[in-house]
Design an enzyme around this catalytic site. Sequence first.
Site, short mmCIF file in Angstrom:
data_model
loop_
_atom_site.label_atom_id
_atom_site.label_comp_id
_atom_site.label_asym_id
_atom_site.label_seq_id
_atom_site.Cartn_x
_atom_site.Cartn_y
_atom_site.Cartn_z
CE1 TYR A 27 -3.24 -2.95 0.79
CE2 TYR A 27 -4.58 -0.97 0.99
CZ TYR A 27 -4.48 -2.34 0.83
OH TYR A 27 -5.62 -3.09 0.71
CG ASP A 63 -7.75 -5.33 1.58
OD1 ASP A 63 -8.74 -4.92 2.22
OD2 ASP A 63 -7.67 -5.26 0.34
CG ASP A 92 -0.87 -20.71 -1.06
OD1 ASP A 92 -0.31 -20.63 0.06
OD2 ASP A 92 -0.35 -21.33 -2.02
CG ASP A 114 -13.25 -7.91 2.00
OD1 ASP A 114 -13.01 -7.21 3.00
OD2 ASP A 114 -13.72 -7.45 0.94
CE LYS A 157 2.86 -18.07 -2.52
NZ LYS A 157 2.07 -19.33 -2.57
C1 IPM Z 1 -10.30 -1.93 3.86
C2 IPM Z 1 -10.57 -1.35 2.50
C3 IPM Z 1 -9.48 -0.34 2.14
C4 IPM Z 1 -8.16 -1.09 2.13
C5 IPM Z 1 -9.71 0.42 0.82
C6 IPM Z 1 -11.03 1.15 0.80
C7 IPM Z 1 -8.58 1.34 0.49
O1 IPM Z 1 -10.68 -2.36 1.57
O2 IPM Z 1 -10.21 -1.15 4.83
O3 IPM Z 1 -10.16 -3.15 3.97
O4 IPM Z 1 -7.80 -1.71 1.12
O5 IPM Z 1 -7.48 -1.05 3.14
MG MG Z 2 -10.63 -4.33 2.37
#
Ligand code: IPM
Ligand code: MG
Length: 365
Positions: free
Chosen positions: A141, A247, A223, A251, A191
């Site tokens: 990032y 990240d 993975d 999710d 990784k």
């Molecule tokens: C998160 C989001 C952010 C990230 C985006 C919106 C930049 O996906 O907080 O997980 O990638 O960190």
């Molecule tokens: Mg995210």
Amino acid sequence: MDVTITLLPGDGIGPEVVAQARKVLEAVAGQFGHTFNFHRALIGGIAIEETGNPLPDETLKACQTSDAVLMGAVGGPRWSDPRAAVRPEQGLLRIRKELGLFANLRPVKLIPALANASPLKPTVVSGTDMVIVRELTGGLYFGQPQGREQAGGRRAAVDTLRYAEDEIERLMRVAFDLARGRRRKLTSVDKANVMASSRLWREVAHEVAHDYPDVEYQDILVDACAMYLIRNPADFDVIATENMFGDILSDEASMLTGSLGMLPSASLGSGRPGLFEPIHGSAPDIAGQGVANPLATILSAAMLLRSGLGLTREAAAVERAVEKVLEDGHRTADLAAPGQPTVGTQAIGDLVVAACATATEQHQV
Ligand code: IPM
Ligand code: MG
């Protein structure tokens, strides 16, 4: 307690969900005798629209001088042109960096009433209770160089995954300390079979592990971790990992709890203020319809109370209230089974406020 909380509603459903969390915080303040002073500030697409800058100086100052920050979400189709020089997400990345918020805690805990809301079988998700500790101010990032370049007349682009040992060490210490207060299991995800940055990650993680002999430690490859999260989610206690892996895995893990709309997060540095935000995005497809699930933001407000302000009882009251509303069968659209009645954003916020009052009364008895 008399504190200042900066609200950064942002884009899409951000303002709707933050409004519900504010309502809950106000209710808690009233019940426990605190004064919360709220300030709203701009971030993301709306900030670009109004000031040309996704993180205006005024916003940064407001955050730096407040006791905690509660954010909604940033981004949306209006600002998603891949060639745009200024993007909403830059505001979020910059505030994380400017406030030194290197550790992002993402608890993934199944509320038993939601076992049937997950796309996975209840037998698989039952017992899920982990925290993903995501490194937040390094890695892909922020690594330089980053950007477009011309290579032999072709378009090319580069991102850089760089970590220095101190960045890894401080993140691992947060994760180990957290594991000590839980089930004492730590999984570090990397990784290392491919990436140099991961081999350094693993080396430093092992060094830190020596200081925590009471915590059971394991390394796994990212993975494989993606697979184990679906196969045996209840095996995980604390997961520590670099920015991008965290990240993606968070999710994925959110679906164990029924919906991306349930997962809160706390971004912490070495001092105040912390930043608290749901892990979901701005969901432009449902923005303005009053159907978004505000529970991730309300649970982020609970994390703000506990980790940001040290208000443990208040945080527990909010969490208990959310559980109660779900146990009573209320569901936002993202959590409902086909044909099941749903409640909107405001209505579920009101239900949480009402349940908070009951939880507080019970606590005081
Ligand atoms: C998160 C989001 C952010 C990230 C985006 C919106 C930049 O996906 O907080 O997980 O990638 O960190
Ligand atoms: Mg995210």
